[in-house]
Design an enzyme around this catalytic site. Structure first.
Site, PDB file in Angstrom:
ATOM      1  N   CYS A   1      58.260  12.721  -4.848  1.00 52.82           N
ATOM      2  CA  CYS A   1      58.900  11.409  -4.886  1.00 52.82           C
ATOM      3  C   CYS A   1      59.526  11.203  -6.260  1.00 52.82           C
ATOM      4  CB  CYS A   1      57.841  10.336  -4.629  1.00 52.82           C
ATOM      5  SG  CYS A   1      58.497   8.670  -4.612  1.00 52.82           S
ATOM      6  N   LEU A   2      60.757  10.684  -6.273  1.00 53.10           N
ATOM      7  CA  LEU A   2      61.430  10.473  -7.563  1.00 53.10           C
ATOM      8  C   LEU A   2      60.687   9.447  -8.418  1.00 53.10           C
ATOM      9  CD1 LEU A   2      65.176  10.459  -6.401  1.00 53.10           C
ATOM     10  CD2 LEU A   2      63.968  12.281  -7.614  1.00 53.10           C
TER      11      LEU A   2
ATOM     12  N   HIS B   1      58.240   3.464   1.739  1.00 53.13           N
ATOM     13  CA  HIS B   1      58.633   2.767   0.503  1.00 53.13           C
ATOM     14  C   HIS B   1      59.002   1.311   0.777  1.00 53.13           C
ATOM     15  CE1 HIS B   1      58.659   5.549  -2.837  1.00 53.13           C
ATOM     16  NE2 HIS B   1      59.353   6.456  -2.192  1.00 53.13           N
TER      17      HIS B   1
ATOM     18  N   GLN C   1      63.214   1.691  -5.199  1.00 54.41           N
ATOM     19  CA  GLN C   1      63.050   2.661  -6.290  1.00 54.41           C
ATOM     20  C   GLN C   1      64.042   2.435  -7.428  1.00 54.41           C
ATOM     21  OE1 GLN C   1      62.828   6.182  -3.391  1.00 54.41           O
ATOM     22  NE2 GLN C   1      61.555   6.843  -5.085  1.00 54.41           N
TER      23      GLN C   1
ATOM     24  N   GLY D   1      66.217  11.784  -0.931  1.00 54.40           N
ATOM     25  CA  GLY D   1      66.084  10.467  -0.313  1.00 54.40           C
ATOM     26  C   GLY D   1      65.729   9.431  -1.360  1.00 54.40           C
TER      27      GLY D   1
ATOM     28  N   HIS E   1      58.788   8.897   4.934  1.00 56.39           N
ATOM     29  CA  HIS E   1      58.476   8.687   3.516  1.00 56.39           C
ATOM     30  C   HIS E   1      59.259   7.474   2.983  1.00 56.39           C
ATOM     31  CE1 HIS E   1      57.922  10.469  -0.736  1.00 56.39           C
ATOM     32  NE2 HIS E   1      58.785   9.485  -0.915  1.00 56.39           N
ATOM     33  N   GLU E   2      60.558   7.408   3.323  1.00 54.34           N
ATOM     34  CA  GLU E   2      61.402   6.320   2.809  1.00 54.34           C
ATOM     35  C   GLU E   2      61.043   4.976   3.452  1.00 54.34           C
ATOM     36  OE1 GLU E   2      62.865   6.987   0.200  1.00 54.34           O
ATOM     37  OE2 GLU E   2      62.928   9.160   0.372  1.00 54.34           O
TER      38      GLU E   2
HETATM   39 ZN   LIG Z   1      59.546   8.475  -2.587  1.00 56.56          ZN
END
Ligand SMILES: [Zn+2]
Length: 171
Positions: free
Chosen positions: A94-95, A140, A51, A46, A136-137
């Site tokens: 998380c990336l 963000h 990001q 995701g 989670h997204e």
């Molecule tokens: Zn994340």
């Protein structure tokens, strides 16, 4: 299509509240293409537009397992309209916080309203990994990171570690 750079903690842009998309234009479609390329390359399941440094309410996701065909999903202006009383705990990563993982408790099921790439309103019921990932997204898009759901001690420790690493990299 172009791969974009993923911004990493403690980049302040991760704390921005992203702007809603007014219309699904060619620019939005091209942002989505770049996000998929970036997400598959990472690799991740995701990604939120912020990001890659774009504060727009756009999320890409693909929860297909390795042996399964790709299942790219796009959520524009996603909004949780209902969530279950029942909670579930998943280990999240998380990336933007590479190689750090933590258990986060969230509602087990959520109903999400969003715009598709077709520009139309859709609604989906999510559970399991899908529910965790979409929450989670959406976090963000509101400048919230999964580490905000951990204890202050754990959060402070990871922020400190990444702040030090960023300083070292800048030297
Ligand atoms: Zn994340």
């Amino acid at each position: 299509m172009a791969k974009r750079e993923i911004i990493i903690l403690p980049d302040k842009r991760l704390r921005l509240v992203s702007e809603p998309v007014k219309k699904v234009t060619a620019d939005v479609r091209s942002l989505v293409e770049d996000m998929f390329e970036t997400m598959y390359d990472a690799p991740g399941i995701g990604l939120a537009a912020i990001q890659v440094g774009t504060p727009k309410r756009v999320v890409t996701m693909d929860l297909a397992k390795k042996e399964e065909p790709k299942n790219p999903q796009v959520f524009i202006n996603p909004e949780i309209v209902d969530s279950s009383e029942e909670k579930t705990t998943h280990e999240e990563g998380c990336l933007s916080i590479p190689e750090f993982y933590g258990d986060v408790e969230r509602p087990a099921q959520v109903k999400v309203k969003y715009l598709g790439l077709d520009g139309k309103q859709h609604e989906v019921e999510a559970n399991g990994l899908f529910a965790t990932c979409i929450q989670h997204e959406i976090d963000h898009l509101n400048g919230v990171l999964f580490i905000d759901h951990l204890s202050k001690l754990k959060r402070d420790r990871v922020i400190k570690k990444f702040t030090k690493a960023a300083k070292r990299a800048a030297e």
